[in-house]
Design a protein around this motif. Structure first.
Motif, mmCIF file in Angstrom:
data_model
loop_
_atom_site.group_PDB
_atom_site.id
_atom_site.type_symbol
_atom_site.label_atom_id
_atom_site.label_comp_id
_atom_site.label_asym_id
_atom_site.label_seq_id
_atom_site.Cartn_x
_atom_site.Cartn_y
_atom_site.Cartn_z
ATOM 1 N N ASN B 205 0.846 -1.363 0.138
ATOM 2 C CA ASN B 205 -0.069 -0.017 -0.071
ATOM 3 C C ASN B 205 0.835 1.287 0.044
ATOM 4 O OD1 ASN B 205 0.961 -0.243 2.499
ATOM 5 N ND2 ASN B 205 -0.955 -0.090 3.561
ATOM 6 N N LYS B 206 2.241 1.112 0.016
ATOM 7 C CA LYS B 206 3.052 2.392 0.066
ATOM 8 C C LYS B 206 3.860 2.258 -1.310
ATOM 9 C CE LYS B 206 4.151 0.882 4.420
ATOM 10 N NZ LYS B 206 2.823 0.650 5.050
ATOM 11 N N ALA B 207 3.189 2.356 -2.377
ATOM 12 C CA ALA B 207 3.807 2.236 -3.650
ATOM 13 C C ALA B 207 4.887 3.445 -4.182
ATOM 14 C CB ALA B 207 2.733 2.426 -4.782
ATOM 15 N N ASP B 208 4.616 4.767 -3.418
ATOM 16 C CA ASP B 208 5.735 5.778 -3.991
ATOM 17 C C ASP B 208 6.912 5.553 -3.135
ATOM 18 O OD1 ASP B 208 4.190 5.988 -1.370
ATOM 19 O OD2 ASP B 208 3.698 8.105 -1.535
ATOM 20 N N ALA B 209 6.628 4.887 -1.854
ATOM 21 C CA ALA B 209 7.809 4.667 -1.180
ATOM 22 C C ALA B 209 8.703 3.495 -1.637
ATOM 23 C CB ALA B 209 7.642 4.242 0.380
ATOM 24 N N ILE B 210 7.952 2.442 -2.257
ATOM 25 C CA ILE B 210 8.527 1.382 -2.852
ATOM 26 C C ILE B 210 9.400 1.723 -4.286
ATOM 27 C CG2 ILE B 210 8.360 -0.565 -4.119
ATOM 28 C CD1 ILE B 210 5.702 -0.949 -2.477
ATOM 29 N N LEU B 211 8.847 2.794 -4.971
ATOM 30 C CA LEU B 211 9.444 3.164 -6.125
ATOM 31 C C LEU B 211 10.681 4.004 -5.896
ATOM 32 C CD1 LEU B 211 6.490 4.316 -8.377
ATOM 33 C CD2 LEU B 211 8.330 2.742 -8.818
ATOM 34 N N LEU B 212 10.501 4.893 -4.903
ATOM 35 C CA LEU B 212 11.536 5.599 -4.342
ATOM 36 C C LEU B 212 12.806 5.029 -4.018
ATOM 37 C CD1 LEU B 212 12.791 8.634 -3.820
ATOM 38 C CD2 LEU B 212 11.738 8.280 -1.551
ATOM 39 N N LEU B 213 12.404 3.948 -2.886
ATOM 40 C CA LEU B 213 13.430 2.975 -2.473
ATOM 41 C C LEU B 213 14.153 2.244 -3.475
ATOM 42 C CD1 LEU B 213 11.730 2.219 0.800
ATOM 43 C CD2 LEU B 213 13.753 3.665 0.823
ATOM 44 N N ARG B 214 13.358 1.642 -4.376
ATOM 45 C CA ARG B 214 14.096 0.883 -5.256
ATOM 46 C C ARG B 214 15.226 1.712 -6.299
ATOM 47 N NH1 ARG B 214 9.396 -3.382 -6.797
ATOM 48 N NH2 ARG B 214 10.177 -4.997 -5.175
#
Lengths: 333, 438
Positions: B205-214
């Motif tokens: 549910n934290k898609a923005d954080a996942i993209l940023l961290l990746r």
């Protein structure tokens, strides 16, 4: 509360806050919602039964539900116990019992059955959640052994304009199968319900619709209906009684009280196992006993007896299928 | 494929504050810093009434045993050292400091960031210990002790960014706003543990954080990967997290290190980095303030010891009368007695909930054996049998059905259509069983 939300004056903390164990949030699905869903799921088959057999069937349903609810209310009132009729379980019992009877069934006998279900089977054991066997099924078997003549009929649809006394009782597909494997009933008739039988049992299709509704609303899980119907399907496919394996299997699946039993009776929360394994075993057990009674028993139909026998074993099924707690699985011997 | 586990519940996430940036709380007038904010020995005060303390100054430590030192979260004068009852019912000492608003840091805190590339494992652990870092997800286990206990035993480092409790978005905002602190803290943990690869575990549910961290991991942190787990409660529970990623099951009574894993909370990792690079002690943290009674839900950066009332005030006050105040998430948090309760290192959220949210539907029915609790139990126990046996006082029966293995995640009590407080029954059974067995 709306006024509070829109006002800008600060709201003070109350003098006392609730201090309770977690969790502080709860699901909004409560017992009455589950019972209401069961009633909704029964509606298609029930309404078809009324359409098919006429107002006498409707009268039976209404009287049965009313008697059950009134009996529960009066019992609890007289014994100064909390009144629980609002949870809807008594209404479910009443409707299920009516749907399990032929529309020609006399009302006084029906009321006796309702009282037996609610007072003896349910309340004397402690009410909802404490009863050992399904009240509607137990009452059905009670009526079956007390008033065999009234139960034995397999009334066909009354002709237009004819009174209910004119209804013709005919042999059931299951009794014909038992006698020699010749039956004039078509699978299509049994599937759609354009045949004679008990009020709520005739239409396998609409019972399936109700069952799917219960599954989609997650009121029941797939385990019991799947293993119950699956076991009956496999056994009747392997040992067909009629001509043609597949047709014989479909006939057995659609005939009698199997669909109603598998989706609405065997899945009764109180009298079925809580574990996944237990539910699968319970369904399989009911399926096997149903087929055994149909093939070798004294009666043409065995769904009620099968589920009642299963009910008695629920505690042991739960115990023997208790899941291994997370992390304990890999214990080395 | 997304990792997950069997059981658990899909619950209204209430992540209303996911887009609320972390804002510093206006300086509180006074703070009351508890001397025990961790699992282990309570600290003894190092200061006396009347002393002047600066932000980050050690004000409490224990003589020995398992503990985290306590630091002042503001600069000002110690005006009281008082004893009170904690929200868990134990006796507790607070150091009350009057804030002078100057926010002057103690001299031990560095003015410029120090490179952390050359720190030895022992130096990293020592910096963590000196900064008083403990688990910030709620359990508050001293972090230095956790690292030490894992030395040489683990092959997998997981950083818990699941944040599966409803409402809380503190970790989510941290990952978006200070991802480098979390990632550098992860690198330090890898070095301390002698591992070559670590992994951040984030719910989907934290898609923005996942993209940023990746993206950041690809660009500058090759040793760290980002694993996505399905959003489901209690995914953030250590056992379920380890299982979802490694398929290893943690036996009851064992530590994650015993099966080669160690798990740290995202904010804890950031605190480790700040401890190593700035010698900055853990004296403030991110707190999500939410609930249907809070006028403007926010994520606040809060000095430890700030009373809940100051947080509520900073969020525009209450908009309706709350039925309870909760420290932590709604599933495993604690309902507190009043708004004087101070924020500690483990307070990830302050929730003001009306009874519409907590739902007063309690114990109206007997168990109807619907089996929903059995289906959702992530520990694969039989909660309905535990509750029923406990109700009639048969504690051995409760134990047989797994009472002692329960992690009290509350999934069963959440889903129960009869409103039975199952967790409360389990706790009662555990207490009696522990007394019997000791």
């Amino acid at each position: 509360m709306q006024e509070q939300l829109h006002s800008t004056t600060p709201v003070a903390l109350p003098d006392q806050l609730t201090v309770a164990a977690s969790p502080h949030e709860k699901s909004r699905t409560h017992v009455p919602h589950l019972m209401r869903d069961v009633l909704i799921a029964l509606m298609p088959a029930c309404l078809f039964g009324i359409f098919w057999f006429g107002w006498q069937a409707a009268l039976l349903c209404v009287v049965s539900v009313t008697t059950c609810v009134a009996a529960e209310y009066l019992y609890q009132r007289l014994l100064h116990r909390p009144i629980t009729v609002r949870d809807g379980s008594a209404a479910v019992t009443g409707l299920l019992l009516a749907m399990n009877l032929p529309y020609t069934f006399p009302l006084p006998m029906l009321i006796v059955g309702d009282l037996f279900a609610i007072l003896v089977v349910k309340q004397l054991f402690g009410g909802l959640g404490k009863n050992i066997v399904n009240p509607a099924l137990a009452a059905r078997v009670f009526l079956f052994s007390s008033f065999p003549a009234a139960m034995a009929g397999f009334p066909a649809r009354p002709g237009l304009g004819s009174s209910y006394a004119d209804a013709v009782a005919t042999a059931t597909p299951l009794s014909l199968l038992k006698e020699g494997g010749v039956t004039e009933f078509s699978v299509t008739d049994l599937f759609f319900g354009t045949t004679g039988g008990c009020i709520g049992e005739v239409s396998a299709l609409l019972l399936l619709v109700g069952g799917v509704y219960l599954l989609c609303r997650r009121v029941i899980t797939w385990h019991i209906p799947a293993s119950y119907l699956g076991t009956v399907a496999i056994l009747t496919l392997l040992f067909p009684r009629a001509d043609g394996r597949l047709e014989s299997m479909l006939l057995e699946l659609c005939a009698g009280g199997l669909m109603l039993g598998a989706f609405f009776m065997a899945t009764d929360y109180v009298t079925s196992p809580v574990t996944r394994g237990g539910r699968l075993l319970f369904g399989a057990l009911c399926g096997a006993i149903t087929v055994l009674i149909r093939y070798f028993g004294a009666y043409p139909e065995g769904v009620s007896f099968a589920i009642l026998i299963g009910n008695l074993l629920v505690y042991y099924l739960d115990k023997f299928t208790r899941p291994t707690p997370f992390g304990k699985r890999r214990a080395k011997k | 494929m997304k990792h997950s586990f069997r059981g658990g519940i899909h619950i209204n996430e209430h992540k209303n504050t996911a887009n609320c940036p972390i804002t510093p709380l206006p300086p509180p007038k006074t703070v009351a810093i508890p001397l025990s904010q961790h699992i282990g020995v309570p600290c003894a005060p190092l200061v006396a009434v009347g002393d002047y303390v600066r932000k980050g100054q050690p004000i409490g430590r224990a003589e020995g045993g398992l503990f985290c030192p306590i630091h002042s979260s503001v600069s000002g004068k110690v005006i009281a050292i008082r004893r009170r009852q904690s929200m868990h019912g134990q006796a507790l000492t607070d150091i009350v400091i009057e804030n002078d608003g100057a926010d002057t840091w103690h001299e031990s805190v560095l003015e410029a960031e120090q490179p952390t590339d050359s720190l030895t494992p022992e130096e990293i652990i020592a910096a963590t210990e000196a900064a008083g870092v403990c688990g910030m997800g709620g359990a508050s286990f001293p972090t230095h002790a956790k690292i030490r206990s894992a030395l040489g035993k683990v092959d997998t480092l997981l950083i818990n960014c699941a944040e599966c409790e409803p409402y809380i978005t503190a970790n989510h905002r941290l990952l978006l706003e200070s991802p480098h602190d979390v990632l550098r803290g992860t690198l330090l943990l890898l070095r301390a543990l002698g591992l070559s690869r670590g992994c951040l575990v984030v719910e989907d549910n934290k898609a923005d954080a996942i993209l940023l961290l990746r993206r950041l991991c690809e660009e500058g942190y090759p040793a760290i990967s980002v694993e996505v787990v399905r959003t489901k409660y209690p995914q953030g529970d250590e056992r379920q997290l380890i299982y979802a990623i490694t398929r290893r099951q943690l036996p009851p009574g064992k530590l994650p290190a015993d099966i080669g894993c160690v798990v740290f909370n995202a904010e804890t990792a950031a605190a480790i980095y700040r401890a190593a690079a700035w010698h900055k002690p853990l004296c403030e943290r991110i707190v999500t303030v939410d609930g249907d009674c809070i006028r403007e839900p926010k994520n606040l950066l809060v000095p430890v010891g700030t009373p809940f009332s100051a947080l509520i005030e900073a969020c525009g006050g209450l908009c309706q009368t709350p039925e309870r105040l909760v420290a932590g998430g709604p599933m495993m948090g604690f309902a507190v007695w009043g708004a004087d309760e101070p924020v500690t290192k483990g307070t990830s959220a302050v929730l003001a909930l009306s009874d519409a949210d907590t739902d007063g539907y309690l114990g109206e029915h007997d168990c109807i054996r619907c089996g929903r609790c059995v289906g959702v139990c992530p520990m694969h126990l039989l909660p309905n049998y535990i509750a029923s046996y406990t109700r009639i006082g048969d504690y051995e029966g409760a134990a047989e059905n797994g009472a002692m293995s329960c992690v009290e995640c509350g999934s069963c009590a959440y889903i129960c259509p009869a409103g039975i407080p199952i967790v409360q029954f389990v706790r009662a059974a555990k207490t009696v069983l522990r007394q019997k067995r000791s």
